[in-house]
Write a protein that holds these residues in place. Sequence first.
Motif, PDB file in Angstrom:
ATOM      1  N   GLU A  15      28.687  29.906  22.252  1.00  0.00           N
ATOM      2  CA  GLU A  15      29.553  30.502  23.265  1.00  0.00           C
ATOM      3  C   GLU A  15      30.203  29.353  24.012  1.00  0.00           C
ATOM      4  O   GLU A  15      29.511  28.465  24.517  1.00  0.00           O
ATOM      5  CB  GLU A  15      28.762  31.401  24.208  1.00  0.00           C
ATOM      6  CG  GLU A  15      28.367  32.698  23.552  1.00  0.00           C
ATOM      7  CD  GLU A  15      27.801  33.731  24.520  1.00  0.00           C
ATOM      8  OE1 GLU A  15      27.925  33.550  25.752  1.00  0.00           O
ATOM      9  OE2 GLU A  15      27.239  34.710  24.019  1.00  0.00           O
ATOM     10  N   ARG A  29      33.179  33.377  21.581  1.00  0.00           N
ATOM     11  CA  ARG A  29      31.972  33.184  20.767  1.00  0.00           C
ATOM     12  C   ARG A  29      32.459  32.776  19.382  1.00  0.00           C
ATOM     13  O   ARG A  29      33.286  33.459  18.788  1.00  0.00           O
ATOM     14  CB  ARG A  29      31.156  34.461  20.666  1.00  0.00           C
ATOM     15  CG  ARG A  29      29.931  34.310  19.745  1.00  0.00           C
ATOM     16  CD  ARG A  29      29.106  35.583  19.625  1.00  0.00           C
ATOM     17  NE  ARG A  29      28.530  35.906  20.925  1.00  0.00           N
ATOM     18  CZ  ARG A  29      28.782  37.037  21.597  1.00  0.00           C
ATOM     19  NH1 ARG A  29      29.591  37.948  21.110  1.00  0.00           N
ATOM     20  NH2 ARG A  29      28.210  37.260  22.763  1.00  0.00           N
ATOM     21  N   LEU A  74      35.335  36.725  24.456  1.00  0.00           N
ATOM     22  CA  LEU A  74      34.391  37.382  25.363  1.00  0.00           C
ATOM     23  C   LEU A  74      35.102  37.870  26.619  1.00  0.00           C
ATOM     24  O   LEU A  74      34.603  38.739  27.324  1.00  0.00           O
ATOM     25  CB  LEU A  74      33.255  36.431  25.723  1.00  0.00           C
ATOM     26  CG  LEU A  74      32.442  35.939  24.519  1.00  0.00           C
ATOM     27  CD1 LEU A  74      31.419  34.899  24.960  1.00  0.00           C
ATOM     28  CD2 LEU A  74      31.785  37.099  23.805  1.00  0.00           C
TER      29      LEU A  74
END
Length: 127
Positions: free
Chosen positions: A73, A65, A92
């Motif tokens: 993202e 992100r 992430l």
Amino acid sequence: MPALPDAITKAMTMARTAENGRHAEVLVSDGPLRQSVIALRRGVRLPEHNSPPAASIQVVRGSVRVTGQEEAELRAGDLDALTHFRHAVEALEDCAFLLTTVTSQPSGGSHATRTGEMPVMKDEDRA
């Protein structure tokens, strides 16, 4: 210069065992051009920092992100510009990305906001 897949594998291995959960290695350094592989363990965040006059991120493994003026993202295969705004990067999941920067480009400043406006061309500039 190592092959990109080998550099990514090495960076991922180093990040997984590093106390800070990250590893970076410059692969190309040619004048103002830099290309680096950066690997992060899941949950590791690179704090908000300034962007050079021109920069891009291409996620090779995992997902990240990117936060700052714009949030995105990005997953393996995604490519995005990081130019002209402060940003942070958060893993992430375990990830590796190729960071390309150009550090000596003349610009209106590395922290100008994106306006989406096209520059105005004068008649004498048209050829």
